[in-house]
Design a protein around this motif. Structure first.
Motif, PDB file in Angstrom:
ATOM      1  N   ILE A  19     -10.746 -29.353  21.560  1.00 19.97           N
ATOM      2  CA  ILE A  19     -12.108 -29.727  20.500  1.00 19.97           C
ATOM      3  C   ILE A  19     -12.809 -30.628  21.378  1.00 19.97           C
ATOM      4  O   ILE A  19     -12.740 -31.686  21.234  1.00 19.97           O
ATOM      5  CB  ILE A  19     -11.274 -30.140  19.494  1.00 19.97           C
ATOM      6  CG1 ILE A  19     -10.558 -29.290  18.626  1.00 19.97           C
ATOM      7  CG2 ILE A  19     -12.845 -30.359  18.524  1.00 19.97           C
ATOM      8  CD1 ILE A  19      -9.803 -29.595  17.236  1.00 19.97           C
ATOM      9  N   GLY A  20     -13.870 -30.345  22.248  1.00 18.85           N
ATOM     10  CA  GLY A  20     -14.584 -30.824  23.110  1.00 18.85           C
ATOM     11  C   GLY A  20     -16.131 -30.564  22.552  1.00 18.85           C
ATOM     12  O   GLY A  20     -16.283 -30.446  21.512  1.00 18.85           O
ATOM     13  N   SER A  21     -16.831 -30.510  23.550  1.00 21.38           N
ATOM     14  CA  SER A  21     -18.265 -29.767  23.315  1.00 21.38           C
ATOM     15  C   SER A  21     -18.336 -28.610  22.633  1.00 21.38           C
ATOM     16  O   SER A  21     -19.355 -28.178  22.129  1.00 21.38           O
ATOM     17  CB  SER A  21     -19.157 -29.962  24.527  1.00 21.38           C
ATOM     18  OG  SER A  21     -18.569 -29.213  25.641  1.00 21.38           O
ATOM     19  N   GLY A  22     -17.113 -27.690  23.044  1.00 18.46           N
ATOM     20  CA  GLY A  22     -17.111 -26.378  22.338  1.00 18.46           C
ATOM     21  C   GLY A  22     -17.589 -26.183  20.868  1.00 18.46           C
ATOM     22  O   GLY A  22     -18.403 -25.381  20.534  1.00 18.46           O
ATOM     23  N   TRP A  23     -17.123 -27.213  20.234  1.00 17.31           N
ATOM     24  CA  TRP A  23     -17.233 -27.130  18.712  1.00 17.31           C
ATOM     25  C   TRP A  23     -18.549 -27.623  18.268  1.00 17.31           C
ATOM     26  O   TRP A  23     -19.262 -27.070  17.205  1.00 17.31           O
ATOM     27  CB  TRP A  23     -16.069 -28.040  18.019  1.00 17.31           C
ATOM     28  CG  TRP A  23     -16.665 -29.517  17.588  1.00 17.31           C
ATOM     29  CD1 TRP A  23     -16.354 -30.542  18.250  1.00 17.31           C
ATOM     30  CD2 TRP A  23     -17.278 -29.946  16.452  1.00 17.31           C
ATOM     31  NE1 TRP A  23     -16.729 -31.684  17.709  1.00 17.31           N
ATOM     32  CE2 TRP A  23     -17.522 -31.412  16.602  1.00 17.31           C
ATOM     33  CE3 TRP A  23     -17.750 -29.128  15.454  1.00 17.31           C
ATOM     34  CZ2 TRP A  23     -18.067 -31.980  15.475  1.00 17.31           C
ATOM     35  CZ3 TRP A  23     -18.628 -29.824  14.399  1.00 17.31           C
ATOM     36  CH2 TRP A  23     -18.681 -31.329  14.557  1.00 17.31           C
ATOM     37  N   LEU A  24     -19.286 -28.391  19.224  1.00 21.47           N
ATOM     38  CA  LEU A  24     -20.702 -28.708  18.822  1.00 21.47           C
ATOM     39  C   LEU A  24     -21.783 -27.734  19.226  1.00 21.47           C
ATOM     40  O   LEU A  24     -22.875 -27.549  18.500  1.00 21.47           O
ATOM     41  CB  LEU A  24     -21.154 -29.890  19.703  1.00 21.47           C
ATOM     42  CG  LEU A  24     -20.202 -31.447  19.348  1.00 21.47           C
ATOM     43  CD1 LEU A  24     -20.427 -32.232  20.505  1.00 21.47           C
ATOM     44  CD2 LEU A  24     -20.547 -31.853  18.098  1.00 21.47           C
ATOM     45  N   PHE A  25     -21.423 -26.918  20.060  1.00 14.35           N
ATOM     46  CA  PHE A  25     -22.459 -25.793  20.736  1.00 14.35           C
ATOM     47  C   PHE A  25     -21.723 -24.240  20.399  1.00 14.35           C
ATOM     48  O   PHE A  25     -22.806 -23.451  20.287  1.00 14.35           O
ATOM     49  CB  PHE A  25     -22.704 -26.017  22.012  1.00 14.35           C
ATOM     50  CG  PHE A  25     -23.619 -27.327  22.297  1.00 14.35           C
ATOM     51  CD1 PHE A  25     -24.907 -27.078  22.074  1.00 14.35           C
ATOM     52  CD2 PHE A  25     -22.974 -28.589  22.748  1.00 14.35           C
ATOM     53  CE1 PHE A  25     -25.564 -28.260  22.436  1.00 14.35           C
ATOM     54  CE2 PHE A  25     -23.924 -29.494  22.933  1.00 14.35           C
ATOM     55  CZ  PHE A  25     -25.155 -29.417  23.047  1.00 14.35           C
ATOM     56  N   GLY A  26     -20.452 -24.380  20.386  1.00 11.94           N
ATOM     57  CA  GLY A  26     -20.143 -22.859  20.323  1.00 11.94           C
ATOM     58  C   GLY A  26     -20.273 -22.001  19.397  1.00 11.94           C
ATOM     59  O   GLY A  26     -20.658 -20.597  19.582  1.00 11.94           O
ATOM     60  N   ALA A  27     -20.321 -22.505  18.031  1.00 14.56           N
ATOM     61  CA  ALA A  27     -20.462 -21.491  16.782  1.00 14.56           C
ATOM     62  C   ALA A  27     -21.831 -21.026  16.924  1.00 14.56           C
ATOM     63  O   ALA A  27     -22.400 -19.981  16.677  1.00 14.56           O
ATOM     64  CB  ALA A  27     -20.401 -22.350  15.676  1.00 14.56           C
ATOM     65  N   TRP A  28     -22.886 -22.193  17.448  1.00 18.49           N
ATOM     66  CA  TRP A  28     -24.478 -21.594  17.628  1.00 18.49           C
ATOM     67  C   TRP A  28     -24.463 -20.572  18.440  1.00 18.49           C
ATOM     68  O   TRP A  28     -25.117 -19.532  18.296  1.00 18.49           O
ATOM     69  CB  TRP A  28     -25.419 -22.926  18.004  1.00 18.49           C
ATOM     70  CG  TRP A  28     -26.533 -22.703  18.413  1.00 18.49           C
ATOM     71  CD1 TRP A  28     -27.726 -22.045  17.847  1.00 18.49           C
ATOM     72  CD2 TRP A  28     -26.961 -23.031  19.736  1.00 18.49           C
ATOM     73  NE1 TRP A  28     -28.688 -21.832  18.641  1.00 18.49           N
ATOM     74  CE2 TRP A  28     -28.345 -22.535  19.827  1.00 18.49           C
ATOM     75  CE3 TRP A  28     -26.261 -23.767  20.786  1.00 18.49           C
ATOM     76  CZ2 TRP A  28     -29.208 -22.686  20.945  1.00 18.49           C
ATOM     77  CZ3 TRP A  28     -27.208 -23.683  21.946  1.00 18.49           C
ATOM     78  CH2 TRP A  28     -28.475 -23.421  22.276  1.00 18.49           C
ATOM     79  N   LYS A  29     -23.871 -20.765  19.925  1.00 17.36           N
ATOM     80  CA  LYS A  29     -24.100 -19.990  20.795  1.00 17.36           C
ATOM     81  C   LYS A  29     -23.480 -18.464  20.466  1.00 17.36           C
ATOM     82  O   LYS A  29     -23.760 -17.418  20.735  1.00 17.36           O
ATOM     83  CB  LYS A  29     -23.334 -20.349  22.214  1.00 17.36           C
ATOM     84  CG  LYS A  29     -24.115 -21.427  22.913  1.00 17.36           C
ATOM     85  CD  LYS A  29     -25.366 -20.812  23.813  1.00 17.36           C
ATOM     86  CE  LYS A  29     -24.897 -20.301  24.918  1.00 17.36           C
ATOM     87  NZ  LYS A  29     -26.160 -19.923  25.641  1.00 17.36           N
ATOM     88  N   ALA A  30     -22.019 -18.523  19.739  1.00 16.73           N
ATOM     89  CA  ALA A  30     -21.570 -17.250  19.386  1.00 16.73           C
ATOM     90  C   ALA A  30     -22.276 -16.360  18.283  1.00 16.73           C
ATOM     91  O   ALA A  30     -22.584 -15.339  18.507  1.00 16.73           O
ATOM     92  CB  ALA A  30     -20.296 -17.559  18.947  1.00 16.73           C
TER      93      ALA A  30
END
Length: 531
Positions: A19-30
């Motif tokens: 749970i790093g920057s992935g949660w801040l951007f991952g949902a948007w990119k996906a």
């Protein structure tokens, strides 16, 4: 090294990495790549990662040593493939440190307050400007300093940071669902639930930040040399952190899709544009308290992961020096604090290079994801080879059904590598091959002692990478290829190729000279647990 990390601290290390920057951007990119069907991308990513993680869980519990992820394949196949796996793994992990700093600055660049207008100059488009790069460099130095004195300081700070990192996503999920829910986003709008087909879902697994996020499962394994009870702590930390993170990420994806204004996706999900995805949604919905928390967490979550990876990459370089691939200065521990400071300084320099070359979260996250997948293919091969060549070793976390899990892990990693799309697959392969001169330098220094057998045992991996690159180039247009191999048939071909190379890799494994080191570590573990 001091063994003072319990299973809670080790689990928090894994969860804090995931749970790093992935949660801040991952949902948007996906969502941009797959639309509402991105929910399934996270579940597919979990399955892929768990099959890989289980192989490394068995290995990590057998050999609880610092930087273990860069050592295991050398025990089963010798120095050549061991180096390739270690190099790919290190590239994938060390580049996470600057990407976390980039994430913080990108969120900071959209601060809406009048006094913070100066932050808008930190990012232009999706890349950091010079002031933004310098700000990110300061964050990287802070990560470095948090690890400079002792692992105990790191583990205590990381546990507190990780607790905060779980609370904020949870608050975000609840607030967005309660205040901004648009249920029609899942079935109506542009293209329905899966507007870009299942190929979009599969590409999202590989490139949107999903594999990038889940890659954090490695951290407990690389920190195993400092675990109090590694045989129990490592399985709990690895599997527990992946499962908890999956729940959080799936609900974040649901909340994100439901909170998007339907007008913003009238032209398609791919047109969705945010600088700070969740903070922008909170601002649009007038959830001011959440917006402030998200801007705060944009420093806490990435910084927690950046700090964790600063610790684990130092242990990886330490492990590579023990393997004979790096200068001896990187293998020295500080006499008091027991941290490899030389390795930390080297990683700091590499972080600055990645930071100033790539500059954007998205571009660097893609590189990390593909490099990670290349390193993953050795885990399934190594665990099954060692069951054959080193069956006498103590296996405190022997996984049932590994004869099925391991080949599935190899196949899943191969498919996900293909889903990353051409030409990204070819570009990352070149980055991996850049490391070969380093290997040949150290082989020449040792007068190529044992080189022939090591090279023969590892040639399968070079052939595998070249074949995968060729299939990606010739593959279906859905995955960026020339469409010589049509959609559907391409994945059947990848599966068959993966099975063939998995069989070749198992046959190439042998009882290497490096097994002596492994046996010593394993013997000490058994004595420790019997005491």
């Amino acid at each position: 090294m001091h063994r003072n990390m319990g299973y809670i601290a080790l689990t928090m290390t894994g969860l804090g990495s995931i749970i790093g920057s992935g949660w801040l951007f991952g949902a948007w990119k996906a969502a941009k790549i797959a639309g509402p069907a991105a929910i399934f991308a996270w579940l597919i990513g979990m399955v892929v990662i768990l099959t890989i993680a289980l192989t490394y869980t068995e290995l990590g519990s057998m050999f609880p040593e610092a930087g273990g992820m860069v050592k295991y394949t050398q025990y089963s196949h010798g120095s050549f493939v061991g180096f390739l796996a270690a190099w790919a793994n290190w590239i994938a992990i060390v580049s996470v440190i600057p990407v976390e700093a980039i994430a913080s600055i990108q969120y900071m660049s959209s601060w809406p307050w009048e006094w913070a207008k100066w932050t808008h100059t930190l990012v232009k488009g999706e890349s950091l400007t010079l002031p933004g790069l310098l700000s990110a460099a300061v964050l990287v130095i802070i990560y470095f300093l948090l690890n400079f004195w002792a692992v105990s300081i790191f583990s205590k700070a990381n546990t507190l940071i990780t607790i905060f990192k779980v609370i904020i996503p949870g608050s975000t999920i609840i607030a967005l669902i309660v205040v901004g829910w648009h249920g029609d986003n899942f079935t109506g709008g542009h293209g329905g639930f899966a507007p870009y087909g299942w190929s979009g879902v599969l590409t999202a697994v590989a490139t949107s930040g999903i594999i990038f996020a889940f890659n954090g499962f490695q951290s407990p394994i690389n920190m195993a040399g400092e675990a109090k009870n590694p045989s129990k702590a490592i399985p709990i930390a690895v599997i527990g952190s992946v499962l908890v993170a999956t729940v959080i990420y799936v609900f974040l994806q649901i909340a994100f899709i439901g909170a998007v204004d339907p007008k913003d996706v009238e032209k398609g999900w791919e047109s969705l544009s945010f600088s700070s995805p969740f903070a922008d949604l909170a601002l649009a919905l007038n959830i001011n308290w959440l917006m402030i928390l998200l801007y705060l967490d944009a420093f806490v979550s990435p910084s927690g992961t950046g700090t964790t990876y600063t610790a684990t990459t130092a242990r990886m370089i330490y492990g590579m020096e023990n393997n004979g691939y790096m200068p001896k200065a990187f293998g020295k521990l500080h006499p008091i604090f027991k941290v490899p400071r030389g390795a930390m300084f080297f990683n700091l320099i590499i972080c600055f290079i990645f930071l100033f070359v790539f500059r954007g979260w998205g571009s660097l996250a893609e590189i990390i994801s593909v490099a990670t997948l290349i390193s993953y293919i050795t885990g399934p091969v190594t665990v099954m080879t060692l069951r054959k060549t080193a069956s006498h070793l103590y296996r405190p976390a022997k996984i049932k059904g590994m004869h099925i899990i391991a080949p599935l892990g190899f196949i899943f990693a191969s498919l996900t590598l293909y889903w990353a799309r051409w030409p990204l697959t070819g570009q990352v392969l070149l980055i991996i091959l850049i490391g070969l001169p380093v290997y040949f330098y150290y082989q020449a220094r040792d007068k190529f002692a044992g080189f022939k057998r090591n090279f023969k045992a590892g040639i399968w991996m070079v052939c595998y990478l070249l074949v995968m690159m060729m299939i990606s180039w010739m593959g279906s247009e859905q995955f960026g290829g020339l469409n010589f191999i049509h959609y559907g048939w391409d994945m059947i071909l990848i599966t068959l190729v993966a099975i063939a190379f998995y069989a070749w890799a198992l046959q190439a494994g042998h009882s290497t000279s490096y097994l002596k080191d492994a046996e010593e570590i394993n013997h000490k573990l058994r004595e420790h647990e019997e005491d």
